[in-house]
Design a protein around this motif. Structure first.
Motif, PDB file in Angstrom:
ATOM      1  N   PHE A  40      -8.214  -2.120   2.014  1.00 34.47           N
ATOM      2  CA  PHE A  40      -8.720  -1.145   2.592  1.00 34.47           C
ATOM      3  C   PHE A  40      -8.006  -0.807   4.013  1.00 34.47           C
ATOM      4  O   PHE A  40      -7.843   0.307   4.407  1.00 34.47           O
ATOM      5  CB  PHE A  40     -10.253  -1.622   3.037  1.00 34.47           C
ATOM      6  N   THR A  41      -7.532  -1.644   4.998  1.00 34.77           N
ATOM      7  CA  THR A  41      -6.652  -1.456   6.011  1.00 34.77           C
ATOM      8  C   THR A  41      -5.972  -2.425   6.106  1.00 34.77           C
ATOM      9  O   THR A  41      -6.037  -3.702   6.210  1.00 34.77           O
ATOM     10  CB  THR A  41      -7.738  -1.286   7.382  1.00 34.77           C
ATOM     11  N   PHE A  42      -4.464  -2.212   6.567  1.00 31.64           N
ATOM     12  CA  PHE A  42      -3.484  -3.202   6.698  1.00 31.64           C
ATOM     13  C   PHE A  42      -2.565  -2.671   7.640  1.00 31.64           C
ATOM     14  O   PHE A  42      -2.312  -1.172   7.761  1.00 31.64           O
ATOM     15  CB  PHE A  42      -2.721  -3.837   5.638  1.00 31.64           C
ATOM     16  N   LEU A  43      -1.754  -3.476   8.151  1.00 35.91           N
ATOM     17  CA  LEU A  43      -0.578  -3.019   9.135  1.00 35.91           C
ATOM     18  C   LEU A  43       0.812  -2.699   8.297  1.00 35.91           C
ATOM     19  O   LEU A  43       0.999  -3.818   7.766  1.00 35.91           O
ATOM     20  CB  LEU A  43      -0.437  -3.816  10.413  1.00 35.91           C
ATOM     21  N   ASP A  44       1.212  -1.564   8.538  1.00 35.97           N
ATOM     22  CA  ASP A  44       2.259  -1.115   7.777  1.00 35.97           C
ATOM     23  C   ASP A  44       3.381  -1.490   8.459  1.00 35.97           C
ATOM     24  O   ASP A  44       3.632  -1.052   9.667  1.00 35.97           O
ATOM     25  CB  ASP A  44       2.526   0.019   7.432  1.00 35.97           C
ATOM     26  N   THR A  45       4.225  -2.491   8.453  1.00 37.07           N
ATOM     27  CA  THR A  45       5.074  -3.229   9.322  1.00 37.07           C
ATOM     28  C   THR A  45       6.453  -2.388   9.536  1.00 37.07           C
ATOM     29  O   THR A  45       7.158  -2.345  10.788  1.00 37.07           O
ATOM     30  CB  THR A  45       5.780  -4.823   8.968  1.00 37.07           C
ATOM     31  N   GLN A  46       6.778  -1.419   8.697  1.00 38.83           N
ATOM     32  CA  GLN A  46       7.888  -0.553   8.740  1.00 38.83           C
ATOM     33  C   GLN A  46       7.430   0.541   9.621  1.00 38.83           C
ATOM     34  O   GLN A  46       8.331   0.833  10.395  1.00 38.83           O
ATOM     35  CB  GLN A  46       8.295  -0.016   7.451  1.00 38.83           C
ATOM     36  N   VAL A  53      -6.726   2.170   2.148  1.00 33.79           N
ATOM     37  CA  VAL A  53      -7.646   3.387   1.417  1.00 33.79           C
ATOM     38  C   VAL A  53      -8.745   3.963   2.399  1.00 33.79           C
ATOM     39  O   VAL A  53      -8.846   5.103   2.633  1.00 33.79           O
ATOM     40  CB  VAL A  53      -8.577   2.695   0.391  1.00 33.79           C
ATOM     41  N   MET A  54      -9.452   3.012   3.506  1.00 34.27           N
ATOM     42  CA  MET A  54     -10.188   3.762   4.376  1.00 34.27           C
ATOM     43  C   MET A  54      -9.448   4.810   5.216  1.00 34.27           C
ATOM     44  O   MET A  54      -9.938   5.732   5.629  1.00 34.27           O
ATOM     45  CB  MET A  54     -10.668   2.629   5.159  1.00 34.27           C
ATOM     46  N   VAL A  55      -8.193   4.502   5.638  1.00 33.58           N
ATOM     47  CA  VAL A  55      -7.435   5.492   6.430  1.00 33.58           C
ATOM     48  C   VAL A  55      -7.045   6.641   5.598  1.00 33.58           C
ATOM     49  O   VAL A  55      -7.282   7.892   6.161  1.00 33.58           O
ATOM     50  CB  VAL A  55      -5.959   4.960   6.891  1.00 33.58           C
ATOM     51  N   ASP A  56      -6.877   6.692   4.484  1.00 37.34           N
ATOM     52  CA  ASP A  56      -6.343   7.689   3.569  1.00 37.34           C
ATOM     53  C   ASP A  56      -7.638   8.531   3.225  1.00 37.34           C
ATOM     54  O   ASP A  56      -7.516   9.773   3.081  1.00 37.34           O
ATOM     55  CB  ASP A  56      -6.016   7.076   1.978  1.00 37.34           C
ATOM     56  N   ILE A  57      -8.623   8.020   3.068  1.00 44.66           N
ATOM     57  CA  ILE A  57     -10.166   8.458   2.950  1.00 44.66           C
ATOM     58  C   ILE A  57     -10.383   9.476   4.261  1.00 44.66           C
ATOM     59  O   ILE A  57     -10.776  10.880   4.018  1.00 44.66           O
ATOM     60  CB  ILE A  57     -11.380   7.758   2.535  1.00 44.66           C
ATOM     61  N   ILE A  58     -10.345   8.796   5.494  1.00 45.46           N
ATOM     62  CA  ILE A  58     -11.002   9.406   6.487  1.00 45.46           C
ATOM     63  C   ILE A  58      -9.761  10.634   6.912  1.00 45.46           C
ATOM     64  O   ILE A  58     -10.048  11.857   7.138  1.00 45.46           O
ATOM     65  CB  ILE A  58     -10.968   8.693   7.655  1.00 45.46           C
ATOM     66  N   THR A  59      -8.401  10.510   6.495  1.00 43.47           N
ATOM     67  CA  THR A  59      -7.453  11.498   6.758  1.00 43.47           C
ATOM     68  C   THR A  59      -7.691  12.648   5.903  1.00 43.47           C
ATOM     69  O   THR A  59      -7.587  13.630   6.196  1.00 43.47           O
ATOM     70  CB  THR A  59      -5.926  10.856   6.470  1.00 43.47           C
ATOM     71  N   ALA A  60      -8.057  12.175   4.441  1.00 44.16           N
ATOM     72  CA  ALA A  60      -8.100  13.472   3.600  1.00 44.16           C
ATOM     73  C   ALA A  60      -9.605  14.250   4.072  1.00 44.16           C
ATOM     74  O   ALA A  60      -9.577  15.407   3.771  1.00 44.16           O
ATOM     75  CB  ALA A  60      -8.394  12.929   2.239  1.00 44.16           C
ATOM     76  N   ILE A  61     -10.612  13.578   4.370  1.00 44.07           N
ATOM     77  CA  ILE A  61     -11.647  14.305   4.932  1.00 44.07           C
ATOM     78  C   ILE A  61     -11.394  15.252   6.030  1.00 44.07           C
ATOM     79  O   ILE A  61     -11.791  16.343   6.279  1.00 44.07           O
ATOM     80  CB  ILE A  61     -12.878  13.270   5.223  1.00 44.07           C
ATOM     81  N   GLY A  62     -10.683  14.474   6.896  1.00 43.75           N
ATOM     82  CA  GLY A  62     -10.148  15.453   8.134  1.00 43.75           C
ATOM     83  C   GLY A  62      -9.573  16.703   7.791  1.00 43.75           C
ATOM     84  O   GLY A  62      -9.425  17.611   8.415  1.00 43.75           O
ATOM     85  N   LYS A  63      -8.460  16.460   7.103  1.00 46.79           N
ATOM     86  CA  LYS A  63      -7.612  17.377   6.593  1.00 46.79           C
ATOM     87  C   LYS A  63      -8.601  18.608   5.802  1.00 46.79           C
ATOM     88  O   LYS A  63      -8.399  19.826   6.080  1.00 46.79           O
ATOM     89  CB  LYS A  63      -6.601  17.091   5.384  1.00 46.79           C
ATOM     90  N   ASP A  64      -9.562  18.321   4.885  1.00 46.88           N
ATOM     91  CA  ASP A  64     -10.337  19.193   4.442  1.00 46.88           C
ATOM     92  C   ASP A  64     -11.349  19.927   5.378  1.00 46.88           C
ATOM     93  O   ASP A  64     -11.559  20.910   5.375  1.00 46.88           O
ATOM     94  CB  ASP A  64     -11.208  18.615   3.370  1.00 46.88           C
TER      95      ASP A  64
END
Length: 103
Positions: A40-46, A53-64
């Protein structure tokens, strides 16, 4: 079970956007998230950013909907306080209910 989780995630994101309606006028929605709930949410160390998933969903809603998303990393215990004090506009984090056996 996976289909239910997807449905729940989309419903939660839609509900979150409904509560964030006043924030949409800002054009940038501040999203509080904890980087501890893979997938759902995690730190991408790179990239040193919160992903999932939660970040992807809110970002997609924001884009739309025409707004940008600024993810604010927080401890889980501070999310509700940050939301009610208007430091963030939306919570995007894994929130689960304990199983009936552990209640």
């Amino acid at each position: 079970m996976i289909a239910f989780r997807k449905l729940f995630a989309f419903a939660a994101a839609g509900l979150a956007i409904g509560f964030a309606a006043p924030a949409l006028a800002q054009q940038t929605v501040k999203v509080g998230s904890t980087p501890t709930g893979i997938p759902f949410t995690f730190l991408d160390t790179q990239s040193n950013t919160i992903q999932g998933v939660m970040v992807d969903i809110i970002t997609a809603i924001g884009k739309d909907a025409g707004f940008s998303v600024q993810v604010e990393p927080m401890q889980f215990s501070t999310l509700i306080g940050a939301l009610t004090s208007n430091r963030i506009d939306v919570v995007a984090a894994r929130c689960t209910s304990p199983s009936p056996a552990s209640r």
